[in-house]
Design a protein around this motif. Structure first.
Motif, short mmCIF file in Angstrom:
data_model
loop_
_atom_site.label_atom_id
_atom_site.label_comp_id
_atom_site.label_asym_id
_atom_site.label_seq_id
_atom_site.Cartn_x
_atom_site.Cartn_y
_atom_site.Cartn_z
N ASN A 55 0.87 -1.19 0.00
CA ASN A 55 0.00 0.00 0.00
C ASN A 55 0.90 1.23 0.00
OD1 ASN A 55 -2.33 -1.48 0.00
ND2 ASN A 55 -3.19 -0.56 1.80
N ALA A 56 1.60 1.41 -1.10
CA ALA A 56 2.62 2.46 -1.18
C ALA A 56 2.04 3.82 -0.85
CB ALA A 56 3.24 2.47 -2.57
N GLY A 57 2.74 4.53 0.03
CA GLY A 57 2.33 5.88 0.40
C GLY A 57 1.32 5.93 1.52
N LYS A 58 0.73 4.77 1.87
CA LYS A 58 -0.24 4.73 2.95
C LYS A 58 0.39 4.17 4.23
CE LYS A 58 -4.19 4.15 -0.16
NZ LYS A 58 -5.37 3.31 -0.51
N VAL A 59 -0.18 4.50 5.35
CA VAL A 59 0.38 4.08 6.63
C VAL A 59 0.04 2.61 6.91
CG1 VAL A 59 0.43 4.50 9.12
CG2 VAL A 59 0.14 6.42 7.53
N VAL A 60 1.05 1.84 7.29
CA VAL A 60 0.86 0.45 7.71
C VAL A 60 1.20 0.39 9.20
CG1 VAL A 60 1.50 -1.95 7.32
CG2 VAL A 60 1.58 -0.32 5.42
N ASN A 61 0.30 -0.17 10.00
CA ASN A 61 0.52 -0.12 11.44
C ASN A 61 1.70 -0.99 11.87
OD1 ASN A 61 -0.45 -2.85 12.53
ND2 ASN A 61 -2.26 -2.20 11.40
N LEU A 114 4.71 7.76 11.58
CA LEU A 114 3.58 8.52 12.09
C LEU A 114 3.32 8.07 13.52
CD1 LEU A 114 3.17 8.40 8.85
CD2 LEU A 114 0.97 9.39 9.43
N TYR A 115 3.47 8.95 14.43
CA TYR A 115 3.45 8.64 15.86
C TYR A 115 2.22 7.82 16.25
CZ TYR A 115 3.45 9.35 20.91
OH TYR A 115 3.42 9.16 22.27
N GLU A 116 2.47 6.67 16.87
CA GLU A 116 1.44 5.75 17.38
C GLU A 116 0.56 5.16 16.29
OE1 GLU A 116 -0.75 7.64 20.49
OE2 GLU A 116 0.86 7.40 21.95
N GLU A 117 0.94 5.33 15.02
CA GLU A 117 0.15 4.75 13.93
C GLU A 117 0.93 3.69 13.17
OE1 GLU A 117 -2.22 7.27 11.38
OE2 GLU A 117 -1.90 8.97 12.74
N GLY A 118 2.10 4.06 12.63
CA GLY A 118 2.87 3.11 11.86
C GLY A 118 3.86 3.81 10.96
N TYR A 119 4.30 3.09 9.93
CA TYR A 119 5.25 3.64 8.96
C TYR A 119 4.62 3.65 7.57
CZ TYR A 119 9.11 3.06 12.32
OH TYR A 119 9.93 3.15 13.41
N ARG A 120 5.16 4.53 6.74
CA ARG A 120 4.81 4.50 5.33
C ARG A 120 6.05 4.86 4.52
NH1 ARG A 120 3.45 9.08 2.15
NH2 ARG A 120 3.83 11.06 3.18
N LEU A 121 6.06 4.42 3.25
CA LEU A 121 7.15 4.76 2.35
C LEU A 121 7.01 6.21 1.88
CD1 LEU A 121 7.72 1.74 -0.07
CD2 LEU A 121 9.30 2.61 1.64
N LYS A 122 8.11 6.93 1.89
CA LYS A 122 8.13 8.25 1.26
C LYS A 122 8.35 8.05 -0.24
CE LYS A 122 10.32 10.56 5.22
NZ LYS A 122 11.55 11.27 5.65
#
Length: 246
Positions: free
Chosen positions: A186-192, A230-238
């Motif tokens: 899910n490129a560009g979206k936050v993954v928990n 993203l704090y307390e949410e997850g990571y996403r690709l820049k």
């Protein structure tokens, strides 16, 4: 309570077996256990075509296909492109075959002839773990884009799981590839955090510090940071567009 917990989930099983009689026997056996059958594929090509068209929930794959492509080739393609869990079935065992099979990251490896209870346990365990690791099924949809551009000179191949810098492949470890893989789905979206950790390590005990250490080492190795926390949410690709808008 039924002993076949996962048969209540209405998931479909693809059988990949080049001997038609054995494939039909397996189909009958699974139906008696209460499982649904997505289809039978007797060649590697048919298995891949069926997966693309019908997207089964689980694939039981015979390693020894009478084809230029082995069951390992089929399973590797299915797992890398669709994240469909694999159970291997084989008539014989040796360390070389097992090591090759592990590249497809199967959830189970069974030796023929296996008892019905062994098969049932393998299927239930596989689906339980897979559903636990991938609670958000939208993350499992195949990515139709081959390359994701992180910067103008850095891109990630979502099919072969390779990172390229200035058109040259950049070495990534297995865990580093899996990190890029789950984020590129899910490129560009936050993954928990939990989904990322379970995808990479397949461990029941969640350890955020282990994940952060992996990302810290990878950032230093690359010399830039392709991940946004993203704090307390997850990571996403820049992505490249993100960098242009900074």
């Amino acid at each position: 309570m039924s002993s076949n917990l996962c048969s209540k989930k209405n998931f479909d099983i693809l059988i990949v077996e080049d001997e038609s009689i054995l494939a039909m026997a397996m189909e009958l056996k699974l139906k008696k256990m209460g499982f649904e059958i997505s289809g039978i594929a007797t060649t590697a090509e048919n298995a891949i075509r069926h997966t693309i068209n019908y997207y089964p929930d689980l694939a039981i794959v015979d390693i020894n296909l009478n084809s230029t492509k082995t069951g390992i080739d089929v399973a590797t393609y299915i797992w890398k492109n669709f994240n469909i869990p694999i159970i291997f079935l084989t008539s014989y065992y040796n360390d070389k075959i097992l090591n090759q099979a592990m590249e497809a990251e199967p959830y189970a490896y069974l030796i023929k002839p296996c008892r019905n209870e062994e098969l049932k346990v393998a299927i239930n365990t596989t689906m339980h773990k897979h559903q636990f690791f991938f609670k958000n099924k939208t993350l499992l949809k195949p990515n139709k884009t081959k390359f994701i551009n992180l910067t103008k000179n850095i891109k990630f191949d979502t099919i072969q799981l390779e990172l390229f810098i200035d058109e040259k492949p950049f070495y990534l470890t297995k865990t580093e590839k899996k990190l890029f893989e789950i984020l590129s789905l899910n490129a560009g979206k936050v993954v928990n955090f939990n989904t990322i950790f379970n995808f990479i390590y397949r461990e029941d005990v969640y350890d955020l510090s282990k994940l952060r250490s992996l990302i810290y080492r990878l950032k230093n190795k690359l010399g830039f940071n392709p991940f946004e926390n993203l704090y307390e949410e997850g990571y996403r690709l820049k992505l490249e567009n993100d960098n242009e808008n900074i």
